[in-house]
Motif scaffolding. Structure first.
Motif, PDB file in Angstrom:
ATOM      1  N   ARG A 181       3.018  -3.760  -6.380  1.00  0.00           N
ATOM      2  CA  ARG A 181       2.282  -2.810  -5.966  1.00  0.00           C
ATOM      3  C   ARG A 181       2.378  -1.598  -6.928  1.00  0.00           C
ATOM      4  O   ARG A 181       3.082  -1.600  -7.669  1.00  0.00           O
ATOM      5  CB  ARG A 181       3.047  -2.159  -4.649  1.00  0.00           C
ATOM      6  N   ARG A 213      -3.399  -7.784   7.304  1.00  0.00           N
ATOM      7  CA  ARG A 213      -3.025  -7.291   6.088  1.00  0.00           C
ATOM      8  C   ARG A 213      -3.277  -5.786   6.155  1.00  0.00           C
ATOM      9  O   ARG A 213      -2.337  -4.937   5.451  1.00  0.00           O
ATOM     10  CB  ARG A 213      -3.606  -7.798   4.878  1.00  0.00           C
ATOM     11  N   GLU A 241       1.625   2.851   4.467  1.00  0.00           N
ATOM     12  CA  GLU A 241       1.576   3.331   3.046  1.00  0.00           C
ATOM     13  C   GLU A 241       0.445   4.227   2.685  1.00  0.00           C
ATOM     14  O   GLU A 241       0.699   5.139   1.774  1.00  0.00           O
ATOM     15  CB  GLU A 241       1.645   2.030   2.322  1.00  0.00           C
ATOM     16  N   TYR A 257      -0.708  -2.798  -0.938  1.00  0.00           N
ATOM     17  CA  TYR A 257      -0.472  -3.892  -0.195  1.00  0.00           C
ATOM     18  C   TYR A 257      -0.957  -5.155  -0.852  1.00  0.00           C
ATOM     19  O   TYR A 257      -1.408  -5.455  -1.932  1.00  0.00           O
ATOM     20  CB  TYR A 257      -1.301  -3.543   0.916  1.00  0.00           C
ATOM     21  N   VAL A 274      -8.449  -1.672   5.735  1.00  0.00           N
ATOM     22  CA  VAL A 274      -7.267  -0.948   5.560  1.00  0.00           C
ATOM     23  C   VAL A 274      -7.568   0.518   5.895  1.00  0.00           C
ATOM     24  O   VAL A 274      -6.655   1.204   6.499  1.00  0.00           O
ATOM     25  CB  VAL A 274      -6.805  -0.903   4.235  1.00  0.00           C
ATOM     26  N   GLU A 292      -0.645  -3.902   8.033  1.00  0.00           N
ATOM     27  CA  GLU A 292       0.630  -3.713   7.022  1.00  0.00           C
ATOM     28  C   GLU A 292       0.497  -2.533   6.116  1.00  0.00           C
ATOM     29  O   GLU A 292       1.538  -1.916   5.776  1.00  0.00           O
ATOM     30  CB  GLU A 292       0.850  -5.193   6.459  1.00  0.00           C
ATOM     31  N   ALA A 293      -0.930  -2.545   5.387  1.00  0.00           N
ATOM     32  CA  ALA A 293      -1.200  -1.558   4.537  1.00  0.00           C
ATOM     33  C   ALA A 293      -1.180  -0.160   4.887  1.00  0.00           C
ATOM     34  O   ALA A 293      -1.063   0.766   4.183  1.00  0.00           O
ATOM     35  CB  ALA A 293      -2.498  -2.016   3.600  1.00  0.00           C
TER      36      ALA A 293
END
Length: 317
Positions: free
Chosen positions: A105, A173, A180, A158, A208, A176-177
């Motif tokens: 990352r 995904r 952040e 991510y 995202v 999850e991202a």
């Protein structure tokens, strides 16, 4: 009645894509090198200042972390990755954050973040990997188009999905991202509240950005080369940011069915095309190019993306 067969055909197309992707996943995964180990990065904490001094200190710490990851990659026997990491540790590279574990990352700053009054965060899509030359080249091209007092952050925060995978057709995904990305934007706005802040969301990166959008303190969200956002209308993003969308004339993403299909394990697909008038985004001219051509120097989409980042109207087609 005529629309129902059409809808069923689109649904079958999307489901077929999932089957193909599911078969492709093991093959694509087997072809990829195993994740290379890397040491845990130093804990840098929240970005609380964006002065030249504090940023230089942060860049220096991350440069050392990259070199440590390069040594580990060498010891592991992955010379290619070690070389790519050493390139990232060059004195001309400015990493706001770095973690070499789990594929890697990073957040790289192009331009002068300390003096910037226009900041763009590039959010990439499928198959973008740590040290991607194309991803960084796009950030460099955009910052040059913007000129002085600007910064572009190449955010690889991510695990991007492989294009030929089930993960690229589902929101996992992105979910999850999103935390952040949301945290980075909030930090940037806190340390530079007067700077204009834009998220440029390419391909799966659109999903995202949409996941992170509610309440996000950004001035603009831009979706380009998008498969959809997981929402059917811009209003569903629950953001005060201006919402823009564009697609190149030769971008293959235009042929992806824009549906959301409920399945036992979640949803498949991302809904309405952001360039569709029904979505409600402001559409900009993205030129005649393909899926990877939006940040090419001298191109129509690059010029228009820079205009949006600067708070100006994009040029008409």
């Amino acid at each position: 009645m005529a629309s129902r067969p059409h809808s069923r055909r689109l649904r079958r197309t999307l489901l077929n894509a999932l089957v193909i992707a599911s078969v492709a996943v093991p093959t694509a995964g087997a072809a990829r090198p195993a994740a290379v180990p890397a040491p845990a990065p130093p804990a840098l904490g929240t970005l609380t200042q964006a002065t030249a001094t504090t940023l230089d200190a942060r860049y220096a710490v991350n440069r050392d972390a990259v070199l440590a990851a390069a040594r580990t990659a060498d010891d592991y026997g992955d010379r290619k990755r070690a070389a790519a990491l050493r390139a990232m540790a060059g004195r001309d590279r400015h990493l706001l954050s770095f973690d070499g574990r789990d594929g890697g990352r990073s957040v790289e700053v192009v331009g002068d973040l300390a003096r910037a009054d226009r900041t763009a965060v590039l959010v990439p899509g499928s198959d973008t990997a740590l040290g991607s030359a194309r991803f960084r080249a796009g950030a460099v091209a955009l910052q040059r188009e913007l000129g002085g007092r600007s910064a572009v952050l190449a955010w690889l925060g991510y695990r991007t999905p492989a294009t030929a995978s089930a993960a690229a057709l589902t929101p996992g995904r992105a979910e999850e991202a999103a935390p952040e990305l949301r945290e980075l934007v909030r930090e940037l706005k806190a340390v530079k509240p007067a700077a204009r802040l834009t998220l440029l969301c390419h391909s799966y990166g659109s999903v995202v950005c949409a996941e992170a959008a509610p309440g996000l303190p950004a001035d603009a969200l831009v979706f380009y080369g998008s498969p959809g956002t997981g929402t059917d209308r811009a209003a569903d993003l629950r953001t005060r940011a201006a919402v823009w969308a564009g697609r190149g004339g030769s971008d293959w993403i235009a042929h992806v069915p824009h549906l959301r299909v409920p399945l036992p394990f979640g949803e498949l697909g991302f809904g309405t095309d952001p360039v569709d008038p029904e979505y409600g985004a402001r559409v900009f001219d993205a030129g005649p190019g393909g899926h990877s051509d939006y940040l090419v120097p001298g191109s129509v989409p690059l010029a228009n993306l820079a205009r949006i980042v600067a708070g100006r109207e994009p040029a008409d087609a």
